[in-house]
Design a protein around this motif. Structure first.
Motif, PDB file in Angstrom:
ATOM      1  N   ASP A   1      -0.108  16.705  -8.655  1.00  0.00           N
ATOM      2  CA  ASP A   1      -0.750  17.327  -7.496  1.00  0.00           C
ATOM      3  C   ASP A   1      -0.822  16.401  -6.287  1.00  0.00           C
ATOM      4  O   ASP A   1      -1.106  16.851  -5.178  1.00  0.00           O
ATOM      5  CB  ASP A   1      -2.165  17.785  -7.879  1.00  0.00           C
ATOM      6  N   LEU A   2      -0.546  15.107  -6.488  1.00  0.00           N
ATOM      7  CA  LEU A   2      -0.537  14.162  -5.369  1.00  0.00           C
ATOM      8  C   LEU A   2       0.863  13.610  -5.162  1.00  0.00           C
ATOM      9  O   LEU A   2       1.598  13.348  -6.119  1.00  0.00           O
ATOM     10  CB  LEU A   2      -1.502  13.001  -5.627  1.00  0.00           C
ATOM     11  N   VAL A   3       1.209  13.408  -3.895  1.00  0.00           N
ATOM     12  CA  VAL A   3       2.494  12.819  -3.515  1.00  0.00           C
ATOM     13  C   VAL A   3       2.210  11.460  -2.887  1.00  0.00           C
ATOM     14  O   VAL A   3       1.266  11.320  -2.100  1.00  0.00           O
ATOM     15  CB  VAL A   3       3.250  13.725  -2.522  1.00  0.00           C
ATOM     16  N   SER A   4       3.009  10.454  -3.241  1.00  0.00           N
ATOM     17  CA  SER A   4       2.815   9.118  -2.674  1.00  0.00           C
ATOM     18  C   SER A   4       4.022   8.710  -1.839  1.00  0.00           C
ATOM     19  O   SER A   4       5.151   9.101  -2.124  1.00  0.00           O
ATOM     20  CB  SER A   4       2.577   8.087  -3.783  1.00  0.00           C
TER      21      SER A   4
ATOM     22  N   HIS B   1       0.838  -1.190   0.000  1.00  0.00           N
ATOM     23  CA  HIS B   1       0.000   0.000   0.000  1.00  0.00           C
ATOM     24  C   HIS B   1       0.881   1.251   0.000  1.00  0.00           C
ATOM     25  O   HIS B   1       2.043   1.210   0.442  1.00  0.00           O
ATOM     26  CB  HIS B   1      -0.898   0.026   1.241  1.00  0.00           C
ATOM     27  N   VAL B   2       0.311   2.353  -0.494  1.00  0.00           N
ATOM     28  CA  VAL B   2       1.013   3.630  -0.456  1.00  0.00           C
ATOM     29  C   VAL B   2       0.066   4.697   0.067  1.00  0.00           C
ATOM     30  O   VAL B   2      -1.157   4.596  -0.054  1.00  0.00           O
ATOM     31  CB  VAL B   2       1.550   4.048  -1.848  1.00  0.00           C
ATOM     32  N   LEU B   3       0.651   5.712   0.678  1.00  0.00           N
ATOM     33  CA  LEU B   3      -0.075   6.898   1.113  1.00  0.00           C
ATOM     34  C   LEU B   3      -0.124   7.878  -0.042  1.00  0.00           C
ATOM     35  O   LEU B   3       0.884   8.087  -0.733  1.00  0.00           O
ATOM     36  CB  LEU B   3       0.643   7.529   2.306  1.00  0.00           C
ATOM     37  N   VAL B   4      -1.294   8.471  -0.289  1.00  0.00           N
ATOM     38  CA  VAL B   4      -1.381   9.552  -1.273  1.00  0.00           C
ATOM     39  C   VAL B   4      -1.973  10.775  -0.582  1.00  0.00           C
ATOM     40  O   VAL B   4      -3.003  10.689   0.103  1.00  0.00           O
ATOM     41  CB  VAL B   4      -2.222   9.165  -2.508  1.00  0.00           C
ATOM     42  N   VAL B   5      -1.295  11.910  -0.738  1.00  0.00           N
ATOM     43  CA  VAL B   5      -1.740  13.170  -0.133  1.00  0.00           C
ATOM     44  C   VAL B   5      -1.478  14.305  -1.114  1.00  0.00           C
ATOM     45  O   VAL B   5      -0.610  14.204  -1.987  1.00  0.00           O
ATOM     46  CB  VAL B   5      -0.990  13.464   1.190  1.00  0.00           C
ATOM     47  N   PRO B   6      -2.210  15.398  -0.994  1.00  0.00           N
ATOM     48  CA  PRO B   6      -1.900  16.569  -1.824  1.00  0.00           C
ATOM     49  C   PRO B   6      -0.476  17.052  -1.543  1.00  0.00           C
ATOM     50  O   PRO B   6       0.046  16.901  -0.429  1.00  0.00           O
ATOM     51  CB  PRO B   6      -2.939  17.606  -1.366  1.00  0.00           C
ATOM     52  N   ALA B   7       0.136  17.631  -2.537  1.00  0.00           N
ATOM     53  CA  ALA B   7       1.531  18.062  -2.413  1.00  0.00           C
ATOM     54  C   ALA B   7       1.739  19.034  -1.266  1.00  0.00           C
ATOM     55  O   ALA B   7       2.824  19.091  -0.672  1.00  0.00           O
ATOM     56  CB  ALA B   7       1.995  18.677  -3.729  1.00  0.00           C
ATOM     57  N   ALA B   8       0.704  19.789  -0.900  1.00  0.00           N
ATOM     58  CA  ALA B   8       0.836  20.776   0.176  1.00  0.00           C
ATOM     59  C   ALA B   8       0.568  20.189   1.561  1.00  0.00           C
ATOM     60  O   ALA B   8       0.734  20.887   2.565  1.00  0.00           O
ATOM     61  CB  ALA B   8      -0.125  21.946  -0.074  1.00  0.00           C
ATOM     62  N   HIS B   9       0.194  18.949   1.638  1.00  0.00           N
ATOM     63  CA  HIS B   9      -0.132  18.337   2.931  1.00  0.00           C
ATOM     64  C   HIS B   9       1.164  18.107   3.731  1.00  0.00           C
ATOM     65  O   HIS B   9       2.198  17.738   3.150  1.00  0.00           O
ATOM     66  CB  HIS B   9      -0.860  17.005   2.714  1.00  0.00           C
ATOM     67  N   PRO B  10       1.140  18.298   5.059  1.00  0.00           N
ATOM     68  CA  PRO B  10       2.359  18.077   5.869  1.00  0.00           C
ATOM     69  C   PRO B  10       2.964  16.691   5.701  1.00  0.00           C
ATOM     70  O   PRO B  10       4.193  16.537   5.729  1.00  0.00           O
ATOM     71  CB  PRO B  10       1.859  18.305   7.300  1.00  0.00           C
ATOM     72  N   LEU B  11       2.139  15.658   5.523  1.00  0.00           N
ATOM     73  CA  LEU B  11       2.682  14.303   5.392  1.00  0.00           C
ATOM     74  C   LEU B  11       3.415  14.096   4.071  1.00  0.00           C
ATOM     75  O   LEU B  11       4.140  13.099   3.922  1.00  0.00           O
ATOM     76  CB  LEU B  11       1.561  13.267   5.526  1.00  0.00           C
ATOM     77  N   ALA B  12       3.264  15.022   3.131  1.00  0.00           N
ATOM     78  CA  ALA B  12       4.001  14.909   1.874  1.00  0.00           C
ATOM     79  C   ALA B  12       5.500  15.072   2.098  1.00  0.00           C
ATOM     80  O   ALA B  12       6.313  14.643   1.262  1.00  0.00           O
ATOM     81  CB  ALA B  12       3.501  15.964   0.877  1.00  0.00           C
ATOM     82  N   GLN B  13       5.862  15.681   3.230  1.00  0.00           N
ATOM     83  CA  GLN B  13       7.280  15.882   3.560  1.00  0.00           C
ATOM     84  C   GLN B  13       7.852  14.752   4.403  1.00  0.00           C
ATOM     85  O   GLN B  13       9.039  14.764   4.738  1.00  0.00           O
ATOM     86  CB  GLN B  13       7.456  17.214   4.313  1.00  0.00           C
TER      87      GLN B  13
END
Length: 314
Positions: free
Chosen positions: A256-259, A168-180
């Motif tokens: 626009d999404l970071v995984s 599984h992978v996490l997908v979040v918007p690029a601006a979301h804190p978890l993207a870092q």
């Protein structure tokens, strides 16, 4: 005795002993079904079903053995038909595949396209459903091949082999804190609203078990069967997404999404390929399996279908 009688008995058992539904399924009349079953019972000298008036109430003990024998006979009749088709049409026919949406959308397009290039006379019939529906389609002979992550491994009537692993992978918007965050923790995920799969799909049980083992109670605000739907709602800000890694392979870099991979939290999932035990597999079924995974080959599948091979490790 004849095949019509066998088919009527078999269908009656499948339809919960409802002769009206049995007749509808077989495009015949209810009295005709009743008469055929009674004639078979008279010839065998036993009651296959116990009755209350004209209604069937249950399958008798000898009836259970008769049904088991009928299953074998009808399966072999189907195999005879397939053998005839195989040798009259070596490279043509219909390959029927039962699978889940994720496999159909992200895994099968390549192998299916390759098979069509190799064997242009083979038609593809793709059936999408839940893992339990995939099992049922195989058992009902509605499909030649089943592909899913859940449900296929422990069904006695099926022969299944591991096909490939995924995480599984996490997908979040690029601006979301978890993207870092390169390696998110379960606690970080549990603190966010989550958009992910319905509990019966795409390894969701593994996700639930991981949270439960840490006594965490994640907030699943939306559950879906379609990875693209999950990503759409993540884009709308409904929550963070947890999807299969196959669902992000085609996403453009810098989108626009970071995984982020989550194998360290939820482990590896195994997608399996399955066939009905005792079924006759045509040449193009073996060809498709070999295109699906380089770990599968005709020799291995033939051994498995003959009962002479056990599971193997990925």
């Amino acid at each position: 005795m004849n095949l019509h009688q066998f088919r009527f008995v078999q269908e009656a058992a499948r339809r919960n002993l409802n002769l009206t539904e049995t007749a509808k399924a077989l495009f015949t009349s209810q009295p005709g079904v009743s008469k055929a079953i009674l004639e078979l019972e008279e010839e065998l000298g036993i009651d296959i079903f116990s009755r209350h008036g004209k209604r069937l109430r249950r399958i008798t003990e000898p009836g259970q053995q008769v049904l088991a024998a009928i299953e074998i006979i009808m399966r072999e009749v189907g195999n005879l038909k397939r053998i005839g088709e195989e040798f009259s049409k070596q490279d043509s026919g219909t390959l029927s595949i039962a699978t889940t949406h994720t496999q159909a959308r992200y895994v099968l397009p390549g192998p299916v396209a390759q098979l069509r290039r190799q064997l242009p006379l083979v038609r593809i019939s793709l059936h999408q459903g839940t893992p339990d529906q995939v099992v049922r389609m195989l058992l009902d002979d509605s499909a030649d091949v089943g592909l899913a992550t859940e449900s296929l491994a422990h069904i006695d009537e099926l022969v299944s082999l591991p096909c490939y692993e995924w995480q599984h992978v996490l997908v979040v918007p690029a601006a979301h804190p978890l993207a870092q965050v390169e390696r998110p923790t379960l606690e970080q995920l549990a603190s966010e609203p989550i958009v992910s799969y319905h509990p019966s799909f795409t390894g969701r049980t593994r996700i639930d078990k991981a949270f439960a083992a840490r006594n965490l109670h994640p907030n699943f605000v939306l559950e879906a069967i379609d990875s693209d739907v999950i990503k759409t709602y993540v884009r709308l800000g409904m929550g963070i997404g947890i999807v299969a890694e196959m669902a992000v392979r085609e996403d453009p870099p810098g989108g626009d999404l970071v995984s982020r991979p989550l194998g360290h939290l939820f482990g590896q999932n195994v997608t399996r390929i399955a066939f009905k035990r005792g079924a006759y597999l045509r040449n193009y079924v073996y060809s498709f399996a070999e295109l699906l995974s380089d770990r599968l080959n005709r020799h291995l599948l033939e051994r498995a279908m003959s009962g002479n091979a056990s599971d193997y490790s990925l």
